[in-house]
Write a protein that holds these residues in place. Structure first.
Motif, PDB file in Angstrom:
ATOM      1  N   HIS A  88      -9.622   3.857   2.364  1.00  0.00           N
ATOM      2  CA  HIS A  88      -9.749   5.339   2.728  1.00  0.00           C
ATOM      3  C   HIS A  88     -10.921   5.416   3.700  1.00  0.00           C
ATOM      4  N   LYS A  89     -12.020   4.834   3.251  1.00  0.00           N
ATOM      5  CA  LYS A  89     -13.424   5.029   3.781  1.00  0.00           C
ATOM      6  C   LYS A  89     -13.467   4.160   4.974  1.00  0.00           C
ATOM      7  N   VAL A  90     -13.298   2.880   4.913  1.00  0.00           N
ATOM      8  CA  VAL A  90     -13.749   2.044   6.045  1.00  0.00           C
ATOM      9  C   VAL A  90     -12.693   2.098   7.354  1.00  0.00           C
ATOM     10  N   GLY A  91     -11.309   2.284   6.790  1.00  0.00           N
ATOM     11  CA  GLY A  91     -10.332   2.286   7.707  1.00  0.00           C
ATOM     12  C   GLY A  91      -9.265   1.193   7.308  1.00  0.00           C
ATOM     13  N   ALA A  92      -7.825   1.358   7.825  1.00  0.00           N
ATOM     14  CA  ALA A  92      -7.137   0.519   7.597  1.00  0.00           C
ATOM     15  C   ALA A  92      -7.182  -0.965   8.298  1.00  0.00           C
ATOM     16  N   ARG A  93      -7.518  -0.934   9.430  1.00  0.00           N
ATOM     17  CA  ARG A  93      -7.636  -2.069  10.561  1.00  0.00           C
ATOM     18  C   ARG A  93      -8.491  -3.152   9.683  1.00  0.00           C
ATOM     19  N   LYS A  94      -9.682  -2.788   9.481  1.00  0.00           N
ATOM     20  CA  LYS A  94     -10.793  -3.793   9.132  1.00  0.00           C
ATOM     21  C   LYS A  94     -10.304  -4.289   7.581  1.00  0.00           C
ATOM     22  N   TRP A  95      -9.873  -3.406   6.826  1.00  0.00           N
ATOM     23  CA  TRP A  95      -9.614  -3.692   5.221  1.00  0.00           C
ATOM     24  C   TRP A  95      -8.300  -4.522   5.068  1.00  0.00           C
ATOM     25  N   ILE A  96      -7.434  -4.111   5.797  1.00  0.00           N
ATOM     26  CA  ILE A  96      -5.702  -4.883   5.733  1.00  0.00           C
ATOM     27  C   ILE A  96      -6.030  -6.312   6.419  1.00  0.00           C
ATOM     28  N   ALA A  97      -6.942  -6.349   7.316  1.00  0.00           N
ATOM     29  CA  ALA A  97      -7.100  -7.609   7.934  1.00  0.00           C
ATOM     30  C   ALA A  97      -8.022  -8.710   6.869  1.00  0.00           C
ATOM     31  N   ARG A  98      -9.073  -8.076   6.049  1.00  0.00           N
ATOM     32  CA  ARG A  98      -9.519  -8.962   5.055  1.00  0.00           C
ATOM     33  C   ARG A  98      -8.857  -9.158   3.948  1.00  0.00           C
ATOM     34  N   ILE A  99      -7.911  -8.341   3.574  1.00  0.00           N
ATOM     35  CA  ILE A  99      -7.093  -8.771   2.587  1.00  0.00           C
ATOM     36  C   ILE A  99      -6.110  -9.871   3.105  1.00  0.00           C
ATOM     37  N   MET A 100      -5.492  -9.719   4.209  1.00  0.00           N
ATOM     38  CA  MET A 100      -4.678 -10.749   4.690  1.00  0.00           C
ATOM     39  C   MET A 100      -5.219 -12.145   4.722  1.00  0.00           C
ATOM     40  N   ILE A 101      -6.232 -12.079   5.661  1.00  0.00           N
ATOM     41  CA  ILE A 101      -6.959 -13.325   5.555  1.00  0.00           C
ATOM     42  C   ILE A 101      -7.552 -14.004   4.419  1.00  0.00           C
ATOM     43  N   ALA A 131      -4.905  -7.187  -3.721  1.00  0.00           N
ATOM     44  CA  ALA A 131      -4.960  -5.893  -4.194  1.00  0.00           C
ATOM     45  C   ALA A 131      -5.379  -4.800  -3.028  1.00  0.00           C
ATOM     46  N   GLY A 132      -4.515  -3.941  -2.949  1.00  0.00           N
ATOM     47  CA  GLY A 132      -4.810  -2.720  -2.064  1.00  0.00           C
ATOM     48  C   GLY A 132      -3.810  -2.962  -0.743  1.00  0.00           C
ATOM     49  N   PHE A 133      -3.115  -4.049  -0.621  1.00  0.00           N
ATOM     50  CA  PHE A 133      -2.492  -4.106   0.424  1.00  0.00           C
ATOM     51  C   PHE A 133      -1.270  -2.989   0.459  1.00  0.00           C
ATOM     52  N   PHE A 134      -0.277  -3.280  -0.334  1.00  0.00           N
ATOM     53  CA  PHE A 134       0.939  -2.448  -0.511  1.00  0.00           C
ATOM     54  C   PHE A 134       0.340  -0.904  -0.502  1.00  0.00           C
ATOM     55  N   PRO A 135      -0.409  -0.489  -1.645  1.00  0.00           N
ATOM     56  CA  PRO A 135      -0.574   0.950  -1.660  1.00  0.00           C
ATOM     57  C   PRO A 135      -1.559   1.329  -0.165  1.00  0.00           C
ATOM     58  N   GLY A 136      -2.182   0.455   0.330  1.00  0.00           N
ATOM     59  CA  GLY A 136      -2.841   0.772   1.622  1.00  0.00           C
ATOM     60  C   GLY A 136      -2.150   1.045   2.598  1.00  0.00           C
ATOM     61  N   ILE A 137      -0.690   0.321   2.691  1.00  0.00           N
ATOM     62  CA  ILE A 137       0.129   0.804   3.607  1.00  0.00           C
ATOM     63  C   ILE A 137       0.722   2.119   3.344  1.00  0.00           C
ATOM     64  N   ILE A 138       1.126   2.158   2.352  1.00  0.00           N
ATOM     65  CA  ILE A 138       2.052   3.516   1.950  1.00  0.00           C
ATOM     66  C   ILE A 138       0.920   4.826   2.113  1.00  0.00           C
ATOM     67  N   LEU A 139      -0.411   4.340   1.914  1.00  0.00           N
ATOM     68  CA  LEU A 139      -1.475   5.530   2.237  1.00  0.00           C
ATOM     69  C   LEU A 139      -1.433   5.542   3.622  1.00  0.00           C
ATOM     70  N   TYR A 140      -1.624   4.265   4.614  1.00  0.00           N
ATOM     71  CA  TYR A 140      -1.601   4.403   5.872  1.00  0.00           C
ATOM     72  C   TYR A 140      -0.492   5.182   6.479  1.00  0.00           C
TER      73      TYR A 140
END
Length: 437
Positions: A88-101, A131-140
Motif C-alpha cells: 500500500h505504501k510503495v505500490g503494487a508494481r514493485k512489490w508484486i514483482a519482488r514477490i513473484m521473482i 506472502a502478500g501476493f493474493f491480498p495485495g491483488i485484492i487490495l489492488y
C-alpha cells in the motif's frame, strides 16, 4: 475503527461509456494478474503431485508430507500483513514483482530437497516469499473497480485457482512421467524447476507492465480516468478508514476471518490431496491422474464465474457463499460415500470443487465493502492470513489421518463439516453491513 449505519446502494455509472471503460481496464490488468496467480497457485500446490514420487524417493511419511505442505502457510501467515502494508505504501508494481521473482526462485530450489528439514525450510521460505501476493491483488483491484463491479473482476482473477488445477494436473503429470531421469533428475525435481522459474520471469513483466494507480495509466485518457476516480471516490466515502491496529480489533474482521478459514480448509483439502484421492480410487498412471484432476477444476471455473456474476447482478453475497459452501460439503460426502465407484466419486469431487471455488470471489465482496485505505491493506491481509492458516492445519491433520487409517475418508468428512460451519458463519454477517456493495 468507526462503525457506521447502513448506506444506500451506490450503483455507479451504468452507461455504455462506463462499461467500455471498465472493459478496457479489465483487458489491460486482469490477464497479467490471472497468469501471475496461475503461477502462484501452481507453485503452492504442485507439491501435491510431487508427492506421488517424492514421498517414496525420499522416504517421507504422510505426516512429514502434511507438515511440509502446510508449513508454507505459517510463513505466509507471519509475513502477510506487513507485506500488504508495504504494498500500500510503495505500490503494487514493485512489490508484486519482488514477490513473484523471489517465490519463483525458491520454488525451483525445491528440487534440492533431500531431508524432511530441507523440505520444511524451503516450504516455509516459499510462504514468506509469496506472502502478500493474493491480498495485495485484492487490495489492488479496489484501486480500479467500485464494489458493484469488483465481484466479477475478482472472480475472473480467482478463476486462476481452478485454471491452475485444470492445466496443472496434466502438465504436472506429463513432467513427472516424461522428464523422469533427464539429466539424472527425478520427475518430481523437474516439476519444481519447470513450474517455478516462469514465475520469476513473470515478475519482470509485472515490473514493466503494471501501473500502481489510475492516475498513472497512460493507456487511459483524461475522461476515462475521471470516470473511474469518481466511482472510487464515491465508494470510499462510505468506507471506514482507520489504523491497522484498530482494524485488528474489529469483530467483523475476525468473523470474516473465521468464515474464510472454513472455506479455504475445503480448498486446500482438495488442492493438496486430489491426486492422492484419485490414485486411491484405482488410477495409477501420473498423466491419467493429472488428466482426471483437471475435470473438477474445469467445472469449478464455470461455476465460480456464474455464481459471482449472479451475486453482482442481485448484489447479494452471504447466501451465495453459504449455499456454495453447503454444496461443497455435500460433494465431499458423496465422494467418500461412493469411493468404490470411480464415476460417482469423481462426480462428488467435481461438485465439491464447484462449490468451494464459488465461495471465494463472493466472499471477498464482504470485507472490501467496508474497508478502505490502510484499513483495507491490513484487514484484507489479516483475513487472508488467518484463512490460510487452514492451509497449515488441514494438510497436517489429513496427513496424520492417512498415516493412522490408510485412507482419506475421515479427513474428507472433517473438511465437509468445516464447510458447513463456514456456511453458518457467513450468514452471521449482518446484511446491513454490506448494503453498500
Amino acid at each position: 475503527m468507526s462503525t457506521q449505519t447502513a448506506t444506500p446502494n451506490i450503483p455507479g455509472p451504468q452507461s455504455a461509456e462506463a462499461d467500455a471503460v471498465y472493459r478496457k481496464v479489465g483487458w489491460r490488468l486482469l490477464p497479467l494478474l490471472f497468469i501471475g496467480y496461475v503461477a502462484a497457485y501452481l507453485d503452492r500446490v504442485n507439491v501435491g503431485f510431487a508427492k506421488l514420487e517424492m514421498q517414496s524417493a525420499l522416504q517421507f511419511s504422510d505426516t512429514v508430507y502434511g507438515l511440509g505442505a502446510g508449513i508454507f502457510f505459517l510463513g505466509y501467515f507471519i509475513f502477510e500483513i506487513p507485506s500488504n502494508i508495504i504494498l500500500h505504501k510503495v505500490g503494487a508494481r514493485k512489490w508484486i514483482a519482488r514477490i513473484m521473482i523471489s517465490w519463483g526462485l525458491i520454488s525451483a530450489a525445491m528440487m534440492f530437497v533431500t531431508t524432511p528439514m530441507s523440505f520444511y525450510i524451503l516450504r516455509f521460505l516459499l510462504g514468506v516469499a509469496e506472502a502478500g501476493f493474493f491480498p495485495g491483488i485484492i487490495l489492488y483491484l479496489t484501486y480500479w473497480y467500485p464494489a458493484h463491479r469488483r465481484n466479477r473482476a475478482t472472480s475472473l482473477f480467482m478463476t486462476a485457482i481452478a485454471f491452475a488445477g485444470l492445466i496443472g494436473g496434466p502438465l504436472s503429470g506429463w513432467i513427472m512421467r516424461d522428464m523422469a531421469g533427464v539429466a539424472g533428475l527425478g520427475g518430481w525435481q523437474w516439476l519444481f524447476v519447470l513450474e517455478g522459474l516462469p514465475a520469476a520471469a513473470l515478475g519482470l513483466v509485472v515490473l514493466k507492465y503494471l501501473d500502481d494507480r489510475v492516475s498513472e495509466a497512460k493507456w487511459l485518457n483524461a475522461s476515462e480516468k475521471a470516470l473511474i476516480a469518481r466511482d472510487i471516490a464515491a465508494e470510499a466515502s462510505t468506507k471506514a478508514e482507520a489504523s491497522p491496529l484498530t482494524v485488528l480489533r474489529n469483530p467483523r474482521v475476525w468473523l470474516l476471518a473465521g468464515v474464510y478459514f472454513s472455506f479455504v480448509s475445503g480448498l486446500y483439502g482438495v488442492s493438496f490431496w486430489l491426486p492422492t484421492i484419485i490414485k486411491s480410487i484405482g488410477v495409477a498412471d501420473p498423466l491419467q491422474i493429472g488428466l482426471l484432476s483437471a475435470i473438477p477444476w474445469f467445472f469449478g471455473v464455470v461455476a465460480m464465474y456464474l455464481v459471482a456474476r449472479n451475486a453482482d447482478r442481485v448484489r447479494e453475497q452471504r447466501w451465495h457463499a453459504a449455499i456454495a459452501s453447503l454444496v461443497a460439503a455435500i460433494g465431499l460426502v458423496i465422494s467418500v460415500s461412493f469411493h468404490a465407484n470411480q464415476f460417482i466419486a469423481m462426480f462428488g469431487l467435481t461438485v465439491a470443487t464447484m462449490g468451494i471455488m464459488s465461495t471465494l470471489p463472493v466472499f471477498w465482496g464482504l470485507p472490501t465493502a467496508f474497508l478502505g485505505g490502510a484499513a483495507a491493506a491490513a484487514g484484507i491481509a489479516m483475513i487472508n492470513s488467518f484463512g490460510n492458516l487452514s492451509g497449515f492445519t488441514a494438510p497436517i491433520i489429513m496427513g496424520r489421518i492417512v498415516d493412522a487409517t490408510k485412507s482419506t475418508d475421515i479427513g474428507l468428512y472433517m473438511l465437509a463439516a468445516v464447510l458447513v460451519v463456514g456456511a453458518v458463519l457467513v450468514l452471521c454477517v449482518k446484511p446491513e453491513k454490506v448494503q453498500n456493495i
